[in-house]
Design a protein around this motif. Structure first.
Motif, short mmCIF file in Angstrom:
data_model
loop_
_atom_site.label_atom_id
_atom_site.label_comp_id
_atom_site.label_asym_id
_atom_site.label_seq_id
_atom_site.Cartn_x
_atom_site.Cartn_y
_atom_site.Cartn_z
N PHE A 10 -20.98 80.83 -75.33
CA PHE A 10 -19.97 81.69 -74.91
C PHE A 10 -19.67 82.54 -73.98
O PHE A 10 -19.02 82.64 -73.25
CB PHE A 10 -20.39 82.44 -76.15
N GLU A 11 -21.59 82.22 -73.22
CA GLU A 11 -21.44 83.68 -72.26
C GLU A 11 -20.62 82.82 -70.93
O GLU A 11 -20.02 82.60 -69.93
CB GLU A 11 -22.95 83.00 -71.97
N MET A 12 -21.41 80.88 -70.87
CA MET A 12 -20.58 80.48 -70.03
C MET A 12 -19.28 79.88 -69.90
O MET A 12 -18.28 80.08 -68.43
CB MET A 12 -21.19 78.93 -70.16
N ILE A 13 -18.82 80.01 -70.74
CA ILE A 13 -17.25 79.78 -71.43
C ILE A 13 -16.25 80.62 -70.55
O ILE A 13 -15.12 81.21 -70.01
CB ILE A 13 -16.73 79.22 -72.57
N LYS A 14 -16.84 82.09 -71.13
CA LYS A 14 -15.65 83.11 -70.69
C LYS A 14 -15.74 83.62 -69.45
O LYS A 14 -15.19 84.07 -68.49
CB LYS A 14 -16.32 84.98 -71.87
N GLN A 15 -17.05 83.19 -68.38
CA GLN A 15 -16.69 83.33 -67.26
C GLN A 15 -16.27 81.74 -67.19
O GLN A 15 -15.12 82.69 -65.45
CB GLN A 15 -18.53 82.99 -66.44
N GLN A 16 -16.20 80.94 -66.81
CA GLN A 16 -15.77 80.12 -66.19
C GLN A 16 -14.18 80.54 -66.68
O GLN A 16 -13.39 79.66 -65.66
CB GLN A 16 -15.78 78.63 -67.25
N LEU A 17 -13.26 81.28 -67.52
CA LEU A 17 -12.16 82.00 -68.09
C LEU A 17 -11.69 82.47 -67.77
O LEU A 17 -10.58 82.75 -67.53
CB LEU A 17 -11.93 81.42 -69.29
N ASN A 18 -12.55 83.13 -66.62
CA ASN A 18 -12.30 84.79 -65.88
C ASN A 18 -12.14 85.73 -66.80
O ASN A 18 -11.10 86.83 -67.49
CB ASN A 18 -11.49 84.93 -64.71
N LEU A 19 -12.78 85.47 -68.21
CA LEU A 19 -12.41 86.88 -69.18
C LEU A 19 -13.32 87.60 -69.59
O LEU A 19 -13.07 88.65 -70.08
CB LEU A 19 -12.68 85.72 -70.40
N LYS A 20 -14.42 87.24 -68.48
CA LYS A 20 -15.59 88.29 -68.76
C LYS A 20 -15.29 89.98 -68.65
O LYS A 20 -15.85 90.74 -69.69
CB LYS A 20 -16.78 87.99 -67.94
N ASP A 21 -13.92 90.11 -68.14
CA ASP A 21 -13.78 91.27 -68.18
C ASP A 21 -13.22 92.11 -68.79
O ASP A 21 -12.24 93.34 -69.28
CB ASP A 21 -13.28 92.22 -66.62
N ARG A 22 -12.65 91.06 -69.20
CA ARG A 22 -11.28 91.56 -70.68
C ARG A 22 -11.97 91.73 -72.00
O ARG A 22 -11.40 92.26 -72.91
CB ARG A 22 -10.37 90.44 -70.61
N ILE A 23 -13.16 91.29 -72.13
CA ILE A 23 -13.61 91.04 -73.75
C ILE A 23 -14.26 92.26 -74.20
O ILE A 23 -15.11 92.88 -73.46
CB ILE A 23 -14.59 89.54 -73.79
N VAL A 24 -14.08 92.87 -75.45
CA VAL A 24 -14.57 93.56 -75.55
C VAL A 24 -15.65 93.21 -76.76
O VAL A 24 -15.04 92.84 -77.85
CB VAL A 24 -14.03 94.74 -76.49
N ASN A 25 -16.52 92.77 -77.09
CA ASN A 25 -18.15 92.69 -78.48
C ASN A 25 -17.70 94.05 -79.19
O ASN A 25 -18.58 94.83 -78.78
CB ASN A 25 -19.06 91.78 -77.81
N LEU A 26 -17.49 93.85 -80.06
CA LEU A 26 -17.42 94.36 -81.15
C LEU A 26 -18.33 94.24 -82.64
O LEU A 26 -18.28 93.18 -82.98
CB LEU A 26 -16.14 95.46 -81.74
N THR A 27 -19.95 94.86 -82.25
CA THR A 27 -20.76 94.08 -83.25
C THR A 27 -20.82 95.32 -84.34
O THR A 27 -21.54 96.32 -84.11
CB THR A 27 -22.40 93.61 -82.29
N ASN A 28 -21.13 94.46 -85.64
CA ASN A 28 -21.52 95.19 -87.11
C ASN A 28 -20.91 96.63 -86.58
O ASN A 28 -21.45 97.24 -87.00
CB ASN A 28 -23.00 95.56 -86.63
N ILE A 29 -19.28 96.32 -86.85
CA ILE A 29 -17.95 97.85 -87.24
C ILE A 29 -18.86 98.20 -88.53
O ILE A 29 -18.73 97.02 -89.18
CB ILE A 29 -16.83 97.08 -86.66
N PRO A 30 -19.17 99.37 -88.62
CA PRO A 30 -18.87 99.48 -90.14
C PRO A 30 -17.69 99.07 -91.34
O PRO A 30 -16.59 99.57 -90.01
CB PRO A 30 -19.26 101.04 -90.67
N HIS A 31 -17.68 98.74 -91.96
CA HIS A 31 -16.64 98.17 -92.75
C HIS A 31 -15.44 98.95 -93.00
O HIS A 31 -14.61 99.07 -93.05
CB HIS A 31 -16.65 97.55 -94.22
N ASP A 32 -15.48 100.33 -93.07
CA ASP A 32 -14.76 101.68 -92.94
C ASP A 32 -14.08 102.09 -92.45
O ASP A 32 -13.18 102.91 -92.16
CB ASP A 32 -15.63 102.78 -93.78
N GLN A 33 -14.74 101.42 -91.10
CA GLN A 33 -13.83 101.76 -89.67
C GLN A 33 -12.60 101.01 -89.79
O GLN A 33 -12.24 100.67 -88.60
CB GLN A 33 -14.82 102.14 -88.61
N MET A 34 -13.44 99.69 -89.83
CA MET A 34 -11.96 98.39 -89.73
C MET A 34 -10.51 99.08 -89.66
O MET A 34 -9.87 98.40 -88.91
CB MET A 34 -12.17 97.15 -90.40
N PRO A 35 -10.28 99.38 -91.05
CA PRO A 35 -8.74 99.20 -90.69
C PRO A 35 -8.53 100.49 -88.99
O PRO A 35 -7.14 100.19 -88.78
CB PRO A 35 -8.94 100.80 -92.20
#
Length: 354
Positions: A219-244
């Motif tokens: 994943f880290e390698m491909i997002k660099q190769q595709l020039n997506l590193k600065d576009r991707i926002v990783n959202l980890t373990n968001i509480p379920h009640d915030q997802m709406p």
């Protein structure tokens, strides 16, 4: 009636399902508890019913003795079946599959589990997943089998009025592992940014504790190769009640949720997006067929065909009349076919049949 739901870890769709169906069934006077072998990110969510986390047999036996359960639903963890019987449980024991990876992996797992399932369980349950229904019929032709949709609580999980972002968002929900096919999502986003949507944002919702180490490195390698590193926002373990709120932001942005899985059981992320006016573009991963009807409640593309996916995504983002139609029909579909009331009715009919 006292009911226990048992699974490996409180995370992802099964944790969501156990919370929602417990609430739904308790409205009908039934007491519901959940048991997990290990802790997980889902424990941060608000639970209106008791949740136990332990892999200690003495503690599990105490939970069974105190709970006096009439019904236990074991999801995937087939070794629980023999364990619960050995601990003296004599009630109805239901083996449930919400997803077991690829078709091949599901067949392998169910064949491995077949002795335990036949010997210790009373019936089989799955959420209308075609390939699981097929395997149940093939491997367990004599056992009672039940197939009905999971439930969504649209009273609490629905569109929110939020600000409109300055640029559209393509979103993905899953684990960084092969079956979720995360790399295809990155290639789709790269093509969209290169030829169609230069200001596209890329949001990826995941639980990093559940990713595969080798896949994470890729994943880290491909997002660099595709020039997506600065576009991707990783959202980890968001509480379920915030997802709406997040799904509503994606909807307002003019973006979409992309589901790239190779095979799915019954993905909650698709239903949740649909409930929040967020259009969905998906592979035909089998388990999504109960929620996505092409050009009615969402869109399909052929897995592996990046150009087709880009064309469908571009139409989702630019054909306003189609987008509005999909959003309205999707919301109605979820409300009609995935209601807690319908789930409770089907679940109780299953128990009475057993």
């Amino acid at each position: 009636m006292n009911i226990l739901f048992a699974f490996y870890i409180p995370s992802g769709g099964v944790e969501t399902l156990n919370r929602l169906r417990s609430i739904a069934l308790q409205k009908h006077g039934h007491q519901c508890h959940s048991l997990y072998l290990n802790g997980g990110s889902g424990l941060q969510n608000s639970h209106d019913t008791p949740v136990f986390v332990t892999n200690n047999d003495i503690e599990i036996k105490q939970i069974l003795d105190r709970g006096k359960y009439d019904v236990i639903v074991v999801t995937s963890a087939y070794r629980f079946l023999a364990k619960f019987r050995a601990m003296g449980f004599h009630g109805k024991l239901i083996y449930e599959v919400q997803g077991l990876g690829s078709f091949t992996q599901a067949r392998i797992t169910l064949n491995e589990a077949s002795h335990n399932i036949r010997t210790y369980s009373n019936g089989l349950l799955n959420p209308n997943t075609p390939h699981i229904r097929q395997l149940f019929t093939e491997i367990f032709p004599q056992m009672p089998q039940f197939n009905f949709n999971n439930c969504m609580d649209m009273e609490n999980f629905s569109y929110r009025y939020v600000q409109t972002p300055a640029s559209p968002i393509a979103a993905w929900v899953g684990r960084i592992e092969d079956n979720k096919n995360w790399s295809e999502f990155l290639f789709i986003c790269a093509e969209l940014t290169r030829f169609h949507v230069s200001d596209l944002q890329v949001w990826m919702f995941e639980d990093p504790l559940l990713s595969e180490p080798g896949e994470r490195a890729k994943f880290e390698m491909i997002k660099q190769q595709l020039n997506l590193k600065d576009r991707i926002v990783n959202l980890t373990n968001i509480p379920h009640d915030q997802m709406p709120e997040y799904f509503s932001i994606i909807a307002n942005s003019g973006g979409f949720l992309c589901s790239t899985s190779k095979v799915e059981g019954a993905p909650y992320s698709v239903l949740e997006a649909m409930a929040c006016h967020c259009p969905v573009l998906s592979t035909d991963s089998d388990g999504v067929r109960s929620s996505i009807l092409h050009n009615q409640t969402g869109k399909y593309y052929t897995a592996g065909d990046i150009q087709e996916a880009v064309r469908e995504a571009f139409e989702l983002m630019n054909n306003n009349s189609l987008r509005t139609s999909l959003v309205l029909q999707a919301e109605h579909h979820v409300r009609t076919h995935f209601s807690p009331e319908s789930y409770s009715s089907s679940f109780l009919t299953m128990v009475h049949a057993l």
